[in-house]
Design a protein around this motif. Sequence first.
Motif, PDB file in Angstrom:
ATOM      1  N   ARG A   1       1.135   4.325  -2.774  1.00 32.51           N
ATOM      2  CA  ARG A   1       0.933   5.732  -2.420  1.00 32.51           C
ATOM      3  C   ARG A   1       2.129   6.581  -2.841  1.00 32.51           C
ATOM      4  O   ARG A   1       1.956   7.742  -3.247  1.00 32.51           O
ATOM      5  CB  ARG A   1       0.714   5.879  -0.907  1.00 32.51           C
ATOM      6  CG  ARG A   1      -0.545   5.239  -0.367  1.00 32.51           C
ATOM      7  CD  ARG A   1      -1.805   5.847  -0.952  1.00 32.51           C
ATOM      8  NE  ARG A   1      -2.304   5.092  -2.088  1.00 32.51           N
ATOM      9  CZ  ARG A   1      -3.356   5.426  -2.801  1.00 32.51           C
ATOM     10  NH1 ARG A   1      -4.036   6.507  -2.491  1.00 32.51           N
ATOM     11  NH2 ARG A   1      -3.750   4.683  -3.810  1.00 32.51           N
TER      12      ARG A   1
ATOM     13  N   THR B   1       1.973   9.749  -5.359  1.00 29.27           N
ATOM     14  CA  THR B   1       2.511  11.067  -5.017  1.00 29.27           C
ATOM     15  C   THR B   1       3.457  11.573  -6.108  1.00 29.27           C
ATOM     16  O   THR B   1       3.420  12.753  -6.482  1.00 29.27           O
ATOM     17  CB  THR B   1       3.249  11.006  -3.673  1.00 29.27           C
ATOM     18  OG1 THR B   1       2.353  10.548  -2.658  1.00 29.27           O
ATOM     19  CG2 THR B   1       3.781  12.377  -3.284  1.00 29.27           C
TER      20      THR B   1
ATOM     21  N   TYR C   1       0.834  -1.209   0.000  1.00 30.62           N
ATOM     22  CA  TYR C   1       0.000   0.000   0.000  1.00 30.62           C
ATOM     23  C   TYR C   1       0.867   1.257   0.000  1.00 30.62           C
ATOM     24  O   TYR C   1       0.605   2.206  -0.758  1.00 30.62           O
ATOM     25  CB  TYR C   1      -0.914  -0.013   1.225  1.00 30.62           C
ATOM     26  CG  TYR C   1      -1.644   1.282   1.470  1.00 30.62           C
ATOM     27  CD1 TYR C   1      -2.754   1.629   0.707  1.00 30.62           C
ATOM     28  CD2 TYR C   1      -1.222   2.167   2.462  1.00 30.62           C
ATOM     29  CE1 TYR C   1      -3.431   2.816   0.920  1.00 30.62           C
ATOM     30  CE2 TYR C   1      -1.886   3.360   2.685  1.00 30.62           C
ATOM     31  CZ  TYR C   1      -2.986   3.683   1.918  1.00 30.62           C
ATOM     32  OH  TYR C   1      -3.639   4.867   2.128  1.00 30.62           O
TER      33      TYR C   1
END
Length: 322
Positions: A304, A308, A300
Amino acid sequence: MIPNVTMASLKDKISTFSFKGILLPVFGILVFILLWQVGASRVHTSLGEFPGPVVVYEQWNSLVAEHQRERVKEDKFYVRQEERIAERQAKDPSYVGTLRDYTGKPTFFDQIFTSLYTVLAGFGLASLIAIPLGILIGLNRSVYSALNPVIQIFKPVSPLAWLPLVTMVVSASYVSDDPLFSKSFLTSMFTVTLCCMWPTLINTAVGVAAVEKDLLNVSKVLRLGWMTHVMKIVIPSAIPLMFTGLRLSLGIAWMVLIAAEMLAQNPGLGKFVWDEFQNGSSNSLGRIMVAVLMIGFIGYLLDRVMLTIQRFVSWDKTQVLR
């Protein structure tokens, strides 16, 4: 002074964010933990009851304590060597001592670092191959026609099929008295590369081929060179699909690595899971569940991070990314 309408709108936005961004995720996690606890208490295995949240938390603390004890042993190991060298040098100033590396058993967190280092190396190599090749395929239909059959043949190949071949090739070709990298690292890295490069390659090619005709016409009017055309027109337009491929590739890379480590017994989280399964102690199931949750959590976080980066490099800041 802020008008009442604006203040009310701001309060509504904060309330909506708090509900969707905090309360709903917390509620989902609590429901999951409750179902996990209820389900775990009803499952009995040869090693005892399936570990629930409380048992997993206890094993997590145990793994943290083991890591701390191992680091203390490592520090004492180097201190003892330094003291011995100092004693020898006091008797013989010409003596030059050497510090030996600590060879203690890798802890759970050492295995995490090994897996992260390996997956990022394999994913990085795959990206270096897939992105330029995807751009070339997207720009040239002849290259696409030539390479498409090869891509479609190798894309669905399982890591379990690649691993024996990669292991034999690395063992035969990487022969050195003082190797820079271990064979286990190279085997895992190349296996990850071979399995995870395809989503990036395909999505990059699709993104490049789907550049709007208006942008292509602008490039022709401005008479941009090939490299300038690629850098200023093609890549910015293809970034959304390119990052979709990169995120898929990184997720596949992480899954492939764990499987490869388990099968080949290479250092990493996969080997930790397999060793605990083979150990068969009363704590094994709890430790395996800790590893499973950590594998998912790291996956996860990696996604992320890629999201970003995509937000940072994307020219369309209004695009909704999830």
